[in-house]
Design a protein around this motif. Structure first.
Motif, PDB file in Angstrom:
ATOM      1  N   ASP A   1      54.257  92.297  40.260  1.00 25.85           N
ATOM      2  CA  ASP A   1      55.154  91.600  41.187  1.00 25.85           C
ATOM      3  C   ASP A   1      55.648  90.316  40.531  1.00 25.85           C
ATOM      4  OD1 ASP A   1      54.796  93.494  43.133  1.00 25.85           O
ATOM      5  OD2 ASP A   1      53.622  92.224  44.488  1.00 25.85           O
ATOM      6  N   MET A   2      56.932  90.036  40.668  1.00 26.67           N
ATOM      7  CA  MET A   2      57.517  88.838  40.055  1.00 26.67           C
ATOM      8  C   MET A   2      57.552  87.648  41.005  1.00 26.67           C
ATOM      9  SD  MET A   2      60.472  90.584  37.746  1.00 26.67           S
ATOM     10  CE  MET A   2      60.469  89.222  36.604  1.00 26.67           C
ATOM     11  N   VAL A   3      57.458  87.935  42.304  1.00 24.19           N
ATOM     12  CA  VAL A   3      57.354  86.856  43.292  1.00 24.19           C
ATOM     13  C   VAL A   3      56.260  87.219  44.279  1.00 24.19           C
ATOM     14  CG1 VAL A   3      59.793  86.177  43.092  1.00 24.19           C
ATOM     15  CG2 VAL A   3      59.096  87.845  44.835  1.00 24.19           C
ATOM     16  N   ASN A   4      55.714  86.213  44.937  1.00 24.64           N
ATOM     17  CA  ASN A   4      54.717  86.425  45.974  1.00 24.64           C
ATOM     18  C   ASN A   4      55.400  86.574  47.328  1.00 24.64           C
ATOM     19  OD1 ASN A   4      52.092  86.004  44.508  1.00 24.64           O
ATOM     20  ND2 ASN A   4      53.041  84.019  44.046  1.00 24.64           N
ATOM     21  N   ASN A   5      55.011  87.627  48.053  1.00 29.18           N
ATOM     22  CA  ASN A   5      55.478  87.816  49.435  1.00 29.18           C
ATOM     23  C   ASN A   5      56.996  87.768  49.563  1.00 29.18           C
ATOM     24  OD1 ASN A   5      52.759  87.913  50.419  1.00 29.18           O
ATOM     25  ND2 ASN A   5      52.695  85.671  50.232  1.00 29.18           N
ATOM     26  N   TRP A   6      57.685  88.321  48.583  1.00 27.54           N
ATOM     27  CA  TRP A   6      59.150  88.462  48.605  1.00 27.54           C
ATOM     28  C   TRP A   6      59.879  87.125  48.585  1.00 27.54           C
ATOM     29  CZ3 TRP A   6      60.500  93.432  47.846  1.00 27.54           C
ATOM     30  CH2 TRP A   6      59.548  94.413  48.181  1.00 27.54           C
ATOM     31  N   ASP A   7      59.190  86.062  48.243  1.00 28.61           N
ATOM     32  CA  ASP A   7      59.760  84.715  48.289  1.00 28.61           C
ATOM     33  C   ASP A   7      60.278  84.304  46.911  1.00 28.61           C
ATOM     34  OD1 ASP A   7      60.399  82.051  48.545  1.00 28.61           O
ATOM     35  OD2 ASP A   7      58.431  81.426  49.291  1.00 28.61           O
ATOM     36  N   PRO A   8      61.602  84.175  46.731  1.00 27.75           N
ATOM     37  CA  PRO A   8      62.144  83.828  45.416  1.00 27.75           C
ATOM     38  C   PRO A   8      61.723  82.442  44.929  1.00 27.75           C
ATOM     39  CG  PRO A   8      63.854  83.724  47.079  1.00 27.75           C
ATOM     40  CD  PRO A   8      62.674  84.352  47.739  1.00 27.75           C
ATOM     41  N   ASN A   9      61.257  81.614  45.825  1.00 26.63           N
ATOM     42  CA  ASN A   9      60.814  80.272  45.445  1.00 26.63           C
ATOM     43  C   ASN A   9      59.328  80.209  45.116  1.00 26.63           C
ATOM     44  OD1 ASN A   9      63.393  78.963  45.862  1.00 26.63           O
ATOM     45  ND2 ASN A   9      63.049  79.301  48.056  1.00 26.63           N
ATOM     46  N   ASN A  10      58.678  81.391  45.104  1.00 27.67           N
ATOM     47  CA  ASN A  10      57.245  81.440  44.848  1.00 27.67           C
ATOM     48  C   ASN A  10      56.940  82.506  43.800  1.00 27.67           C
ATOM     49  OD1 ASN A  10      54.484  81.113  45.005  1.00 27.67           O
ATOM     50  ND2 ASN A  10      54.271  82.115  46.998  1.00 27.67           N
ATOM     51  N   PRO A  11      57.359  82.255  42.552  1.00 25.49           N
ATOM     52  CA  PRO A  11      57.155  83.262  41.506  1.00 25.49           C
ATOM     53  C   PRO A  11      55.696  83.399  41.113  1.00 25.49           C
ATOM     54  CG  PRO A  11      58.008  81.246  40.541  1.00 25.49           C
ATOM     55  CD  PRO A  11      58.042  81.054  42.031  1.00 25.49           C
ATOM     56  N   THR A  12      55.339  84.608  40.714  1.00 30.50           N
ATOM     57  CA  THR A  12      54.024  84.857  40.128  1.00 30.50           C
ATOM     58  C   THR A  12      54.064  84.401  38.667  1.00 30.50           C
ATOM     59  OG1 THR A  12      54.657  87.045  39.338  1.00 30.50           O
ATOM     60  CG2 THR A  12      53.749  86.898  41.591  1.00 30.50           C
ATOM     61  N   PRO A  13      52.923  84.366  37.980  1.00 34.19           N
ATOM     62  CA  PRO A  13      52.961  84.044  36.543  1.00 34.19           C
ATOM     63  C   PRO A  13      53.892  84.960  35.752  1.00 34.19           C
ATOM     64  CG  PRO A  13      50.724  83.861  37.358  1.00 34.19           C
ATOM     65  CD  PRO A  13      51.530  84.426  38.490  1.00 34.19           C
ATOM     66  N   TRP A  14      53.909  86.249  36.086  1.00 31.95           N
ATOM     67  CA  TRP A  14      54.807  87.189  35.412  1.00 31.95           C
ATOM     68  C   TRP A  14      56.264  86.843  35.702  1.00 31.95           C
ATOM     69  CZ3 TRP A  14      56.899  89.926  32.035  1.00 31.95           C
ATOM     70  CH2 TRP A  14      57.682  91.071  32.262  1.00 31.95           C
ATOM     71  N   GLY A  15      56.573  86.558  36.947  1.00 30.50           N
ATOM     72  CA  GLY A  15      57.937  86.199  37.297  1.00 30.50           C
ATOM     73  C   GLY A  15      58.389  84.922  36.620  1.00 30.50           C
ATOM     74  N   GLN A  16      57.504  83.942  36.566  1.00 29.19           N
ATOM     75  CA  GLN A  16      57.856  82.686  35.911  1.00 29.19           C
ATOM     76  C   GLN A  16      58.063  82.881  34.415  1.00 29.19           C
ATOM     77  OE1 GLN A  16      58.476  79.673  37.566  1.00 29.19           O
ATOM     78  NE2 GLN A  16      59.359  79.272  35.543  1.00 29.19           N
ATOM     79  N   TRP A  17      57.215  83.706  33.800  1.00 23.89           N
ATOM     80  CA  TRP A  17      57.375  83.984  32.373  1.00 23.89           C
ATOM     81  C   TRP A  17      58.720  84.634  32.105  1.00 23.89           C
ATOM     82  CZ3 TRP A  17      58.577  87.901  29.129  1.00 23.89           C
ATOM     83  CH2 TRP A  17      58.343  87.705  27.769  1.00 23.89           C
ATOM     84  N   TYR A  18      59.060  85.622  32.908  1.00 30.40           N
ATOM     85  CA  TYR A  18      60.325  86.327  32.707  1.00 30.40           C
ATOM     86  C   TYR A  18      61.510  85.392  32.910  1.00 30.40           C
ATOM     87  CZ  TYR A  18      63.953  89.853  32.987  1.00 30.40           C
ATOM     88  OH  TYR A  18      65.088  90.588  32.749  1.00 30.40           O
ATOM     89  N   LYS A  19      61.450  84.609  33.956  1.00 31.92           N
ATOM     90  CA  LYS A  19      62.545  83.684  34.245  1.00 31.92           C
ATOM     91  C   LYS A  19      62.774  82.733  33.077  1.00 31.92           C
ATOM     92  CE  LYS A  19      63.946  80.176  37.621  1.00 31.92           C
ATOM     93  NZ  LYS A  19      63.544  79.434  38.837  1.00 31.92           N
ATOM     94  N   THR A  20      61.695  82.245  32.509  1.00 31.73           N
ATOM     95  CA  THR A  20      61.790  81.261  31.419  1.00 31.73           C
ATOM     96  C   THR A  20      62.177  81.914  30.097  1.00 31.73           C
ATOM     97  OG1 THR A  20      60.107  79.902  32.490  1.00 31.73           O
ATOM     98  CG2 THR A  20      60.526  79.498  30.154  1.00 31.73           C
ATOM     99  N   ASN A  21      61.588  83.065  29.783  1.00 33.05           N
ATOM    100  CA  ASN A  21      61.721  83.638  28.453  1.00 33.05           C
ATOM    101  C   ASN A  21      62.834  84.672  28.325  1.00 33.05           C
ATOM    102  OD1 ASN A  21      59.239  82.628  26.770  1.00 33.05           O
ATOM    103  ND2 ASN A  21      58.507  83.012  28.838  1.00 33.05           N
ATOM    104  N   ALA A  22      63.118  85.385  29.409  1.00 34.62           N
ATOM    105  CA  ALA A  22      64.141  86.442  29.326  1.00 34.62           C
ATOM    106  C   ALA A  22      65.478  85.979  29.864  1.00 34.62           C
ATOM    107  CB  ALA A  22      63.668  87.687  30.078  1.00 34.62           C
TER     108      ALA A  22
END
Length: 243
Positions: free
Chosen positions: A218-239
């Protein structure tokens, strides 16, 4: 954006009216294109609950009326990971037949083809037959999709697979990838690096809603775009970049 649909074989069928709403909303939000896929085919031949590509094609025919006129926007991903590791050799003819059936039914959309072996093509079945599959489409309007998880655990494996398509002039996207998985540790840094280097599409799996045993994808917690998981944050920053 890649959107999961169901033809009703394994999960609740997504009716044509809902698909029409998805297309309309996606356009209004400014997306340039969306990929729609039937998820019920996942692991066919190995997972007894999965349906065949033939059954997926019947669903596409059923909702054709809301796809017509959206050829500039909708890519049809015939079926997600349409073979597991059993009898995967049948994937070649089944894929060619599915493409022919869609074209015979009048679909002119770009068609996306997922690899066998749960999408990872460790057998190189898609890689070695991609040219003949392209030639099976009278419109030559296909894109091939590889899913990169544990099989792609080194930079050399990632680059070798991508380069095999690029060198042949065949269109490839990384239709799914993650930072870890039950079958091994993907090299996510190499996946992003080579996707950028070779200018191919890249789709991370996935926004939210994964079952608990792969909840780390999961890239965000509980469908909340303002609450990224570590995976989501990594992707946002690196990809993507922090923007």
């Amino acid at each position: 954006m890649r959107v999961v649909l169901s033809n009703g074989y394994r999960w609740t069928k997504i009716p044509a009216s809902e698909v029409a709403n998805i297309i309309s909303l996606s356009r209004s939000l400014g997306f340039k294109a969306i990929i729609l896929e039937v998820h019920d085919t996942t692991g066919y031949g190995e997972d007894g609950a999965a349906c065949s590509l033939v059954q997926a094609v019947e669903y596409w025919k059923e909702i054709k009326s809301v796809l017509d006129g959206n050829e500039d926007f909708v890519i049809i991903n015939i079926g997600n990971e349409p073979y597991g590791n059993n009898n995967y050799q049948n994937w070649v003819n089944d894929t060619k037949n599915a493409i022919k059936a869609l074209r015979d039914a009048g679909f002119k959309h770009t068609i996306m083809v997922d690899a066998p072996n749960w999408g990872q093509d460790w057998s190189n079945t898609m890689r070695d037959n991609a040219q003949s599959i392209m030639e099976a489409d009278p419109l030559r309007n296909l894109v091939f999709s590889i899913h990169m998880y544990g099989v792609y655990n080194t930079a050399s494996k990632v680059e070798e697979y991508i380069k095999s398509f690029v060198d042949k002039g065949l269109p490839l996207v990384i239709g799914e990838f993650g930072h870890q998985h039950t079958d091994g540790d993907p090299d996510e840094e190499a996946i992003v690096r080579y996707a950028k280097q070779y200018k191919i599409g890249l789709f991370s799996w996935s926004w939210c809603g994964n079952s608990s045993y792969v909840g780390y994808l999961d890239m965000v917690n509980n469908w909340d775009p303002n609450n990224p998981t570590p995976w989501g944050q990594w992707y946002k920053t690196n990809a993507i970049g922090t923007k």
